[in-house]
Scaffold this active site. Structure first.
Site, PDB file in Angstrom:
ATOM      1  CG  ASN A  11      -7.655  -3.312   4.506  1.00 52.97           C
ATOM      2  OD1 ASN A  11      -6.861  -2.223   4.996  1.00 52.97           O
ATOM      3  ND2 ASN A  11      -7.780  -3.736   3.421  1.00 52.97           N
ATOM      4  NE  ARG A  12      -3.857  -5.819   4.272  1.00 50.80           N
ATOM      5  CZ  ARG A  12      -2.635  -6.215   4.182  1.00 50.80           C
ATOM      6  NH1 ARG A  12      -1.585  -6.687   5.032  1.00 50.80           N
ATOM      7  NH2 ARG A  12      -1.941  -5.252   2.899  1.00 50.80           N
ATOM      8  CB  ILE A  14      -1.454  -1.840  13.778  1.00 47.36           C
ATOM      9  CG1 ILE A  14      -0.025  -3.333  13.227  1.00 47.36           C
ATOM     10  CG2 ILE A  14      -2.102  -0.944  14.161  1.00 47.36           C
ATOM     11  CD1 ILE A  14       1.108  -2.098  13.940  1.00 47.36           C
ATOM     12  CG  ASP A  48      -3.335   3.643  -3.602  1.00 50.14           C
ATOM     13  OD1 ASP A  48      -2.073   5.029  -2.592  1.00 50.14           O
ATOM     14  OD2 ASP A  48      -2.818   3.404  -4.171  1.00 50.14           O
ATOM     15  CB  VAL A  49      -2.308   7.115   1.618  1.00 55.24           C
ATOM     16  CG1 VAL A  49      -3.759   7.128   2.150  1.00 55.24           C
ATOM     17  CG2 VAL A  49      -1.338   6.062   1.709  1.00 55.24           C
ATOM     18  N   GLY A  77       0.476   1.787   5.926  1.00 54.58           N
ATOM     19  CA  GLY A  77       2.302   2.403   5.515  1.00 54.58           C
ATOM     20  C   GLY A  77       2.282   0.982   4.754  1.00 54.58           C
ATOM     21  CE1 TYR A 140       7.151   0.790   7.476  1.00 57.49           C
ATOM     22  CE2 TYR A 140       9.081   0.599   9.443  1.00 57.49           C
ATOM     23  CZ  TYR A 140       8.061   0.496   8.622  1.00 57.49           C
ATOM     24  OH  TYR A 140       7.034   0.333  10.048  1.00 57.49           O
ATOM     25  CB  ALA A 142      13.833   7.764   5.538  1.00 58.75           C
ATOM     26  CB  SER A 143       8.864   7.118   5.665  1.00 55.76           C
ATOM     27  OG  SER A 143       8.732   5.647   6.651  1.00 55.76           O
TER      28      SER A 143
END
Ligand code: NDP
Length: 234
Positions: A11-12, A14, A48-49, A77, A140, A142-143
């Site tokens: 929705n916004r 990238i 919502d993932v 993300g 971040y 690590a993810s």
């Protein structure tokens, strides 16, 4: 040929640029959004993932609208930057839950139909900091590093079913996420980038379009940097 595409967080930023790029190339594109309105001209599904139930419901709606997802872009993300000494367990686990486990939830759900159809493309949006590390972004980074091992495992598992799984690793891109850093940090960041500037979201979107398209038919398990040279060698 028009394919059924789903872009999470489309929705916004990238994600929206990726969705528009693939729609312009002729695909039927759905995007997930969490609040507000979906972007004009794209099929939006609320999701919502961090919720497997939300993910399943969203896929059901996309399948009903445009058929089983043939191209999945896991882009949703978040950041929650702070130094390790003051990073709470919640700061850490919530970022992992959205960025990494979120990618797991959508890839798992998408893979079912892709395996059945023996065709599919999965593109995960990681980050240069997953490879380089970044002070204040241990959660971040690590993810994002985790997404690489995850994608490469899927590439091995799903390759025999004609499903490719690749990663795009952007550097700094002009979106709400980086706007939050402020002008001073922007100047420092630019001085570290060989191309001397921050990327437009469309420059990441074009790499995703390539990986999702026929020209990338023999590419899987790859990490494609779109970082102006920032992470060279990683
Ligand atoms: P934005 O902050 O502009 O957008 C983030 C998107 O993710 C939004 O669409 C947001 O939805 C969605 N999102 C966040 N959490 C969830 C959730 N739990 N469930 C569903 N959707 C969610 O970020 P960018 O466009 O900059 O980033 C997109 C991706 O690119 C991210 O994975 C980011 O880590 C990565 N990236 C970005 C870089 C940059 O410099 N900008 C560099 C490298 C990687 P909502 O609008 O509802 O909040």
């Amino acid at each position: 040929m028009s394919r059924s595409v789903l872009v999470t967080g489309g929705n916004r930023g990238i994600g929206l640029a990726i969705a528009r790029e693939l729609a312009a190339a002729g695909d039927a594109v759905a995007v997930t959004y969490r609040s507000g309105e979906p972007p004009e001209g794209l099929f939006g599904v609320r999701c919502d993932v961090t919720s497997a139930e939300d993910v399943d419901t969203a896929f059901g709606k996309v399948e009903a609208e445009q058929g089983p997802v043939e191209v999945l872009v896991a882009n949703a993300g978040v950041t929650r930057d702070t130094l390790l000494a003051i990073m709470s367990e919640e700061d850490f686990t919530s970022v992992l839950d959205t960025n990494l486990t979120g990618a797991f939830r959508v890839a798992k759900r998408a893979s079912k139909q892709m395996m059945r159809k023996r065709r599919g493309r999965i593109v995960l949006v990681s980050s240069v900091v997953g490879m380089m590390g970044s002070a204040g972004q241990a959660n971040y980074a690590a993810s994002k590093a985790g997404m690489v091992g995850f994608a490469r495992s899927l590439a091995r598992e799903l390759g025999s079913r004609n499903i490719t799984v690749n990663v795009v690793a952007p550097g700094f891109v002009d979106t709400d996420m980086t706007a939050a850093l402020g002008e001073d940090r922007h100047e420092v960041i630019k001085s570290l980038i060989p191309l001397g500037r921050i990327a437009a979201p469309e420059e990441v979107a074009r790499a995703v379009r390539f990986l999702a398209g026929d020209d990338a038919s023999y590419i899987t398990g790859a990490v494609i940097p779109v970082d102006g040279g920032l992470g060279m060698g990683h």
